[in-house]
Design a protein around this motif. Structure first.
Motif, PDB file in Angstrom:
ATOM      1  N   GLY A 134       0.665  -1.321  -0.002  1.00 19.99           N
ATOM      2  CA  GLY A 134       0.173  -0.068   0.027  1.00 19.99           C
ATOM      3  C   GLY A 134       0.843   1.352   0.053  1.00 19.99           C
ATOM      4  O   GLY A 134       1.782   1.498   0.710  1.00 19.99           O
ATOM      5  N   LEU A 135       0.482   2.322  -0.846  1.00 18.10           N
ATOM      6  CA  LEU A 135       1.261   3.507  -0.840  1.00 18.10           C
ATOM      7  C   LEU A 135       0.398   4.427   0.047  1.00 18.10           C
ATOM      8  O   LEU A 135      -0.733   4.703  -0.141  1.00 18.10           O
ATOM      9  N   LEU A 148       0.823   3.260  -9.582  1.00 16.07           N
ATOM     10  CA  LEU A 148      -0.271   2.153  -9.049  1.00 16.07           C
ATOM     11  C   LEU A 148      -0.196   0.861  -9.346  1.00 16.07           C
ATOM     12  O   LEU A 148      -0.473  -0.026  -8.578  1.00 16.07           O
ATOM     13  N   LYS A 149       0.636   0.650 -10.391  1.00 15.50           N
ATOM     14  CA  LYS A 149       0.807  -0.839 -10.942  1.00 15.50           C
ATOM     15  C   LYS A 149       1.671  -1.409  -9.727  1.00 15.50           C
ATOM     16  O   LYS A 149       1.809  -2.690  -9.697  1.00 15.50           O
ATOM     17  N   TYR A 150       2.579  -0.905  -8.858  1.00 16.06           N
ATOM     18  CA  TYR A 150       3.062  -1.530  -7.821  1.00 16.06           C
ATOM     19  C   TYR A 150       2.345  -1.468  -6.382  1.00 16.06           C
ATOM     20  O   TYR A 150       3.174  -2.246  -5.613  1.00 16.06           O
ATOM     21  N   VAL A 151       1.173  -1.257  -6.563  1.00 15.22           N
ATOM     22  CA  VAL A 151       0.567  -1.189  -5.060  1.00 15.22           C
ATOM     23  C   VAL A 151      -0.746  -1.886  -5.445  1.00 15.22           C
ATOM     24  O   VAL A 151      -1.259  -1.894  -6.220  1.00 15.22           O
ATOM     25  N   ASN A 152      -1.495  -2.521  -4.261  1.00  8.36           N
ATOM     26  CA  ASN A 152      -2.715  -3.057  -4.181  1.00  8.36           C
ATOM     27  C   ASN A 152      -3.651  -2.063  -3.556  1.00  8.36           C
ATOM     28  O   ASN A 152      -4.917  -2.341  -3.780  1.00  8.36           O
ATOM     29  N   TYR A 153      -3.151  -1.038  -2.994  1.00  5.00           N
ATOM     30  CA  TYR A 153      -4.096  -0.017  -2.180  1.00  5.00           C
ATOM     31  C   TYR A 153      -3.298   1.099  -1.635  1.00  5.00           C
ATOM     32  O   TYR A 153      -2.152   1.275  -1.845  1.00  5.00           O
ATOM     33  N   LEU A 154      -4.294   2.107  -1.592  1.00  3.08           N
ATOM     34  CA  LEU A 154      -3.806   3.643  -1.297  1.00  3.08           C
ATOM     35  C   LEU A 154      -4.229   3.858   0.158  1.00  3.08           C
ATOM     36  O   LEU A 154      -5.151   3.403   0.617  1.00  3.08           O
ATOM     37  N   VAL A 155      -3.203   4.289   0.760  1.00  2.00           N
ATOM     38  CA  VAL A 155      -3.669   4.871   2.159  1.00  2.00           C
ATOM     39  C   VAL A 155      -3.710   6.558   2.268  1.00  2.00           C
ATOM     40  O   VAL A 155      -2.482   7.168   2.154  1.00  2.00           O
ATOM     41  N   ILE A 156      -4.851   7.018   2.414  1.00  2.00           N
ATOM     42  CA  ILE A 156      -5.041   8.443   2.034  1.00  2.00           C
ATOM     43  C   ILE A 156      -5.096   9.245   3.433  1.00  2.00           C
ATOM     44  O   ILE A 156      -5.917   8.943   4.393  1.00  2.00           O
ATOM     45  N   ILE A 169      -9.124   1.702  -7.120  1.00  2.00           N
ATOM     46  CA  ILE A 169      -7.979   0.825  -6.148  1.00  2.00           C
ATOM     47  C   ILE A 169      -8.619   0.872  -4.932  1.00  2.00           C
ATOM     48  O   ILE A 169      -9.324   2.080  -4.480  1.00  2.00           O
ATOM     49  N   ASP A 170      -8.252  -0.045  -4.223  1.00  2.00           N
ATOM     50  CA  ASP A 170      -8.720   0.095  -2.561  1.00  2.00           C
ATOM     51  C   ASP A 170      -8.177   1.007  -1.861  1.00  2.00           C
ATOM     52  O   ASP A 170      -6.968   1.553  -2.255  1.00  2.00           O
ATOM     53  N   LYS A 171      -9.195   1.527  -1.156  1.00  2.00           N
ATOM     54  CA  LYS A 171      -8.646   3.052  -0.410  1.00  2.00           C
ATOM     55  C   LYS A 171      -8.745   2.878   1.081  1.00  2.00           C
ATOM     56  O   LYS A 171      -9.771   2.290   1.642  1.00  2.00           O
ATOM     57  N   TYR A 172      -7.686   3.067   1.926  1.00  2.00           N
ATOM     58  CA  TYR A 172      -8.068   3.231   3.253  1.00  2.00           C
ATOM     59  C   TYR A 172      -7.590   4.672   3.785  1.00  2.00           C
ATOM     60  O   TYR A 172      -6.924   5.438   2.997  1.00  2.00           O
ATOM     61  N   ASN A 187     -20.341   4.872   2.399  1.00  5.93           N
ATOM     62  CA  ASN A 187     -20.745   5.190   1.030  1.00  5.93           C
ATOM     63  C   ASN A 187     -19.719   5.541  -0.098  1.00  5.93           C
ATOM     64  O   ASN A 187     -20.082   5.087  -1.484  1.00  5.93           O
ATOM     65  N   TYR A 188     -18.703   6.075   0.284  1.00  3.44           N
ATOM     66  CA  TYR A 188     -17.548   6.174  -0.600  1.00  3.44           C
ATOM     67  C   TYR A 188     -16.711   4.889  -1.046  1.00  3.44           C
ATOM     68  O   TYR A 188     -16.147   4.897  -2.063  1.00  3.44           O
ATOM     69  N   GLY A 189     -17.148   3.843  -0.337  1.00  4.32           N
ATOM     70  CA  GLY A 189     -16.371   2.597  -0.625  1.00  4.32           C
ATOM     71  C   GLY A 189     -15.132   2.420   0.111  1.00  4.32           C
ATOM     72  O   GLY A 189     -14.124   1.534  -0.229  1.00  4.32           O
ATOM     73  N   VAL A 190     -14.643   3.231   0.733  1.00  5.70           N
ATOM     74  CA  VAL A 190     -13.355   3.134   1.606  1.00  5.70           C
ATOM     75  C   VAL A 190     -13.472   1.649   2.254  1.00  5.70           C
ATOM     76  O   VAL A 190     -14.406   1.156   3.047  1.00  5.70           O
ATOM     77  N   LYS A 191     -12.431   1.152   1.989  1.00  6.89           N
ATOM     78  CA  LYS A 191     -12.018  -0.326   2.598  1.00  6.89           C
ATOM     79  C   LYS A 191     -11.720  -0.276   4.134  1.00  6.89           C
ATOM     80  O   LYS A 191     -12.186  -1.331   4.531  1.00  6.89           O
ATOM     81  N   GLY A 192     -11.179   0.485   4.547  1.00  7.46           N
ATOM     82  CA  GLY A 192     -10.699   0.526   6.064  1.00  7.46           C
ATOM     83  C   GLY A 192     -10.409   1.833   6.470  1.00  7.46           C
ATOM     84  O   GLY A 192      -9.900   2.673   5.723  1.00  7.46           O
ATOM     85  N   ILE A 193     -10.215   1.959   7.849  1.00  7.72           N
ATOM     86  CA  ILE A 193      -9.722   3.099   8.511  1.00  7.72           C
ATOM     87  C   ILE A 193      -8.675   2.694   9.485  1.00  7.72           C
ATOM     88  O   ILE A 193      -8.783   1.854  10.151  1.00  7.72           O
ATOM     89  N   PHE A 194      -7.561   3.616   9.545  1.00  7.86           N
ATOM     90  CA  PHE A 194      -6.796   3.350  10.712  1.00  7.86           C
ATOM     91  C   PHE A 194      -7.119   4.558  11.756  1.00  7.86           C
ATOM     92  O   PHE A 194      -7.423   5.643  11.708  1.00  7.86           O
ATOM     93  N   THR A 195      -7.113   4.073  13.246  1.00  7.18           N
ATOM     94  CA  THR A 195      -7.940   4.708  13.941  1.00  7.18           C
ATOM     95  C   THR A 195      -7.191   4.447  15.468  1.00  7.18           C
ATOM     96  O   THR A 195      -6.816   3.393  15.762  1.00  7.18           O
TER      97      THR A 195
END
Length: 209
Positions: A134-135, A148-156, A169-172, A187-195
């Motif tokens: 994840g980037l 993006l070809k090097y990653v499976n998901y983004l952490v935003i 792409i999957d988004k966290y 609703n945005y389809g966010v895969k997960g959150i870090f909290t």
């Protein structure tokens, strides 16, 4: 939407003790910071310790810092965990150490590797396409799209999610500590959150385990 415990514990962050404590309360998804000191890979966030760069300090000269190897021994006692390794620093040679260490994780757990450093992720992907990478992005940078070809998901960063909605792409999100927008993120389809406060999100019936 996944709820991932940032630094494994609020009370005892980035420690094996904190991991054990959180496991005892039933949590199964964890993020931890990994950095190379002079001779080993450690669980540590900052790039300095006592005004000296971590990369110049041997492990046994550090106080109250856990080895990644020791964490793996503890993690391997459990199954069905999701573990997100947040790789800190810019030292590409440390990727070779990381690749060796990753092989020690039990297949009973799911391991993700993420970093701000795309070069680290490129090297990992070159070694094995099976490593889930994840980037992590701060702000919005359209130049990242070519990587993006090097990653499976983004952490935003939480406040920039609107900028990334059209990217397939999957988004966290990080680090989400207020719960007033969680339905919107779902609703945005966010895969997960870090909290830091996973209990806060139980009222939304999101998965704890």
């Amino acid at each position: 939407m996944k709820i991932i415990f940032h630094k494994m514990s609020k009370k005892y962050p980035n420690t094996i003790y904190g991991f054990k404590d959180s496991i005892r309360y039933g949590y199964r998804k964890f993020e931890l910071d990994v950095r190379g000191c002079k001779d080993r890979l450690i669980i540590y966030h900052d790039h300095v310790c006592n005004n000296e760069y971590i990369e110049n300090i041997n492990f046994y000269d550090l106080k109250d810092v856990d080895l990644l190897d020791d964490f793996i021994i503890e993690a391997n006692k459990h199954s069905n965990l999701e573990i997100y390794l947040d790789i800190k620093g810019n030292s590409i040679p440390d990727v070779n150490k990381l690749i060796s260490v990753l092989g020690k994780f039990s297949n009973n757990n799911n391991i993700f590797v993420q970093s701000f450093n795309i070069d680290v992720l490129k090297k990992l992907t070159t070694y094995s396409r099976s490593i889930k990478t994840g980037l992590i992005v701060a702000g919005f940078h359209d130049i990242l799209f070519k990587n993006l070809k090097y990653v499976n998901y983004l952490v935003i960063e939480e406040e920039f999610i609107d900028k990334y909605l059209d990217i397939d792409i999957d988004k966290y999100l990080y680090t989400v500590n207020l719960d007033h927008k969680t339905k919107q993120y779902e609703n945005y389809g966010v895969k997960g959150i870090f909290t830091d406060y996973p209990l806060k999100f139980l009222q939304f019936n999101y998965e704890k385990y």
